[in-house]
Design an enzyme around this catalytic site. Structure first.
Site, PDB file in Angstrom:
ATOM      1  N   ASP A   1       0.794  -1.250   0.000  1.00 36.31           N
ATOM      2  CA  ASP A   1       0.000   0.000   0.000  1.00 36.31           C
ATOM      3  C   ASP A   1       0.818   1.288   0.000  1.00 36.31           C
ATOM      4  OD1 ASP A   1      -2.277  -1.516  -0.068  1.00 36.31           O
ATOM      5  OD2 ASP A   1      -2.703  -1.340   2.057  1.00 36.31           O
TER       6      ASP A   1
ATOM      7  N   LYS B   1      -6.293  -5.418  -3.485  1.00 34.08           N
ATOM      8  CA  LYS B   1      -7.057  -5.938  -2.361  1.00 34.08           C
ATOM      9  C   LYS B   1      -8.092  -4.919  -1.915  1.00 34.08           C
ATOM     10  CE  LYS B   1      -3.787  -4.451   1.279  1.00 34.08           C
ATOM     11  NZ  LYS B   1      -4.633  -3.529   2.048  1.00 34.08           N
TER      12      LYS B   1
ATOM     13  N   CYS C   1      -2.672  -2.954   7.621  1.00 32.66           N
ATOM     14  CA  CYS C   1      -2.488  -3.869   6.498  1.00 32.66           C
ATOM     15  C   CYS C   1      -1.195  -4.678   6.598  1.00 32.66           C
ATOM     16  CB  CYS C   1      -2.537  -3.088   5.191  1.00 32.66           C
ATOM     17  SG  CYS C   1      -4.165  -2.341   4.908  1.00 32.66           S
TER      18      CYS C   1
END
Length: 530
Positions: free
Chosen positions: A354, A441, A474
C-alpha cells in the site's frame, strides 16, 4: 489545458506537460500596467513543475515539486505565446522580455542554458531580453548551471541583453534561511559570482529584496559586500499570496514604509541604483505576479501543500529522523526473543504493501507524511531484491465500487482509495517493472486476494519480507495471514509506518512477539548480498 484573458495585461496559461504523472505548469503573457505590449512584451515562464525551494511567500513552492522541464518544454511556452500574438513580431520587437520566474528555480534545471540557446536561435532579435531570477541554491547543480549561463550570455546576449537577478531577500543570513527551505549561497559568494558575470556593457546584476517585517536590509552590509558598478538594488513588496498569508510574511505597500524608504535613501547615497517595486493591485488581481498561481487546480494544490506542510511539521518520523527512531524501536522490542532463522536469500520475496500515491502524494487528501520515510526504506529493499534476482510483489488497496467490494471497510473509513484513479498507483519511486506482480485488495490482509498466495508459491517464496503501511493495519494483518499460511515473515521496522508512533511501535511489538522477525531493512539487504 486552459487560458484566462486578463484584459490589457495579457493572458494566463495552464498547461500539461509530458510524464508518467500528472504535471501542470503555468506561464504568463503580460506587460506592465499602463504600458502597451507593442512597446514592452513580457513572458513569465516556468522551468520546473512546482518548485523545490519553498520560499515562504511563493505559492509555486507549496504546490510541491514534480520534476524539471526539458529545454523543449521551456521554449514551447514562449512559442505558444508568440503564436497567440500574430500582430507582434517577436524577432523585431523593441523589448521582448522572457522572464524565467513563474514556477521553479531555473538553476536547479540543467536544461535552462539549452533553453536560452534555443531562445536566441528562434527569436534572437535586438529586443530579446532573457531574465533569470534565482535564489542561488548552494548545490553543485546550481553552481554549474550559473557558470554555463555565464558562457551562454557572453556568447549570445552581449551588450546588455541579459538580466540576472539574485533573490537575496535580506542582508541577515539567518533571516534568509527563514525565507526559503533550501540553503542559498552566502552574500559573499553571490558578490564573487556577480563580479565574474559582469562585463563592460552588461546590465547590472540585480539584488532583489522582497522584504517582510522580519527581514532586515542593512545598507552598510550591502556596500561592504557589493559594488555599485556591477550591482543594482531592487526592493519589493511581499504580496499576499496564499503562502505569504499562511506564513504571516505578506507586506504590501504602494508607498514605501519608513524603514524601506530610509534603506533606499542610504543605498542611493552610497552610489547604488535602487528600484522600488510596490504592490500592484492590477497585477495581484490578475494573478500575474511572481509567486502566484491562478488556475483552480493549482490553487487547490497550493491549499493541499499548506496542509501537507502542517502535517509534516507534526509528523512523528521523516526520512532524516528514521535511522535514530528505528534504533529506539529496535531497542524497545529487544525484550522479545527473536524467533526463527535469519532470512534465506534463495527463498526470499519482497511484498510492498500500500505505498500508493493515495498516501504518498502531498496533494492527496489522505497524505501521510511519514510515508516518505517508509518509501526511503522500501527503495533500498527494492533495489536489493531486484539485484539478487528475487521476486518483488506489490499490493494495492483500491476499491472499484465501495458499496459492493468495500464490506465493513467502506463504513469504517470516511475515505477509501478508488481503483482506476491516479492516486491508486504505486508511488513513482517504487514503480513496478514489467513482469512484477501487482495484486489488488479490498481488505486489510493482502491474502484476502487468493492470487497472492498462489503467486508467492509459484515463485518459490517461503520467506516473505514486508514493508509499507500501515504497520498496525495492512502490514500486520498481512503478516498474520502469511504466518497462518506457512510463510516465514520478516518486517522492516524502518520501512513501515503507521498513523502515529504509538500505533507503529505497538504493532512492531505484536509482530516481534507473535509471528515475525522484525529488523532494520539493512539486515535483509545484507542477507541478500551474502
Amino acid at each position: 489545458m486552459a487560458t484566462r484573458d486578463i484584459g490589457a495585461l495579457g493572458r494566463l496559461y495552464l498547461a500539461r506537460v509530458s510524464g508518467a504523472r500528472e504535471r501542470l505548469i503555468e506561464f504568463v503573457d503580460t506587460t506592465a500596467p499602463g504600458v502597451a505590449k507593442a512597446d514592452k512584451w513580457v513572458l513569465r515562464i516556468s522551468t520546473q513543475v512546482g518548485c523545490v525551494i519553498g520560499c515562504r511567500m511563493c505559492d509555486g513552492g507549496i504546490v510541491g515539486w514534480r520534476g524539471n522541464l526539458t529545454a523543449a518544454e521551456i521554449v514551447a511556452q514562449v512559442r505558444r505565446a508568440v503564436r497567440d500574438n500574430p500582430a507582434l513580431d517577436a524577432r523585431r520587437h523593441p523589448k521582448f522580455k522572457v522572464h524565467f520566474a513563474r514556477m521553479g528555480e531555473p538553476t536547479l534545471n540543467d536544461a535552462t542554458p539549452r533553453a536560452l540557446e534555443r531562445l536566441a536561435a528562434e527569436w534572437g532579435g535586438p529586443g530579446l531580453l532573457p531574465a533569470v531570477s534565482t535564489v542561488a541554491p548552494d548545490t553543485p547543480t546550481a553552481a554549474a548551471c550559473l557558470e554555463e549561463m555565464r558562457v551562454v550570455k557572453d556568447r549570445l546576449y552581449g551588450g546588455g541583453r541579459f538580466q540576472l537577478q539574485f533573490s537575496v531577500h535580506s542582508t541577515d543570513e539567518a533571516a534568509r534561511r527563514r525565507v526559503m527551505r533550501a540553503r542559498p549561497w552566502s552574500l559573499e559568494r553571490v558578490a564573487d559570482f556577480g563580479r565574474r558575470w559582469w562585463r563592460p556593457g552588461d546590465r547590472k546584476v540585480t539584488l532583489n529584496f522582497a522584504l517582510s517585517c522580519d527581514q532586515p536590509l542593512d545598507a552598510e552590509a550591502v556596500a561592504r559586500t557589493f559594488d555599485a558598478e556591477r550591482f543594482l538594488i531592487k526592493i519589493a513588496a511581499v504580496d499576499a499570496t496564499r503562502a505569504a498569508e499562511a506564513s504571516a510574511s505578506a507586506r504590501s505597500w504602494r508607498r514605501p514604509p519608513a524603514d524601506i524608504a530610509a534603506a533606499a535613501a542610504d543605498l542611493r547615497a552610497r552610489g547604488f541604483t535602487v528600484i522600488l517595486s510596490p504592490s500592484s493591485v492590477e497585477e495581484g488581481t490578475a494573478a500575474t505576479l511572481c509567486g502566484q498561481v491562478w488556475s483552480d487546480v493549482l490553487r487547490d494544490e497550493a491549499r493541499a501543500g499548506l496542509r501537507a506542510e502542517r502535517l509534516e511539521r507534526e509528523c512523528y518520523v521523516s526520512p532524516d529522523t528514521m535511522p535514530e527512531m528505528s534504533r529506539r524501536w529496535m531497542a524497545d522490542i529487544s525484550r522479545f526473543k527473536t524467533r526463527g532463522e535469519p532470512l534465506r536469500p534463495g527463498k526470499a520475496g519482497l511484498l510492498v504493501v500500500d505505498l500508493l500515491d493515495y498516501f504518498v502524494d502531498r496533494n492527496s487528501p489522505a497524505y501521510l507524511p511519514q510515508s516518505r520515510a517508509a518509501v526511503a526504506g522500501a527503495v533500498r529493499l527494492l533495489h536489493a531484491f531486484r539485484a539478487a534476482g528475487r521476486p518483488v510483489l506489490f499490493v494495492r488497496h483500491a476499491h472499484r465500487d465501495p458499496a459492493r467490494d468495500g464490506g465493513l471497510m467502506a463504513g469504517w473509513w470516511a475515505k477509501v482509495c478508488r481503483d482506476g484513479r491516479p492516486e491508486s498507483r504505486v508511488a513513482e519511486a517504487l514503480a513496478p517493472r514489467p513482469g512484477e506482480t501487482v495484486v489488488r485488495k479490498t481488505r486489510y490482509s493482502a491474502f484476502s486476494n487468493p492470487r497472492l498466495a498462489a503467486c508467492l508459491r509459484a515463485a518459490g517464496v517461503e520467506d516473505l519480507v514486508l514493508c509499507g503501511l500501515a504497520t498496525n493495519l495492512c502490514v500486520e494483518s498481512t503478516a498474520r495471514s502469511a504466518f497462518d499460511r506457512g510463510f516465514r515473515t520478516f518486517v522492516a521496522a524502518d520501512a513501515t509506518v503507521a498513523h502515529d508512533e504509538a500505533l507503529h511501535l505497538g504493532a512492531l511489538r505484536s509482530l516481534a512477539q507473535g509471528f515475525s522477525r522484525v529488523a532494520p531493512a539493512d539486515e535483509f539487504v545484507a542477507a541478500l548480498r551474502g
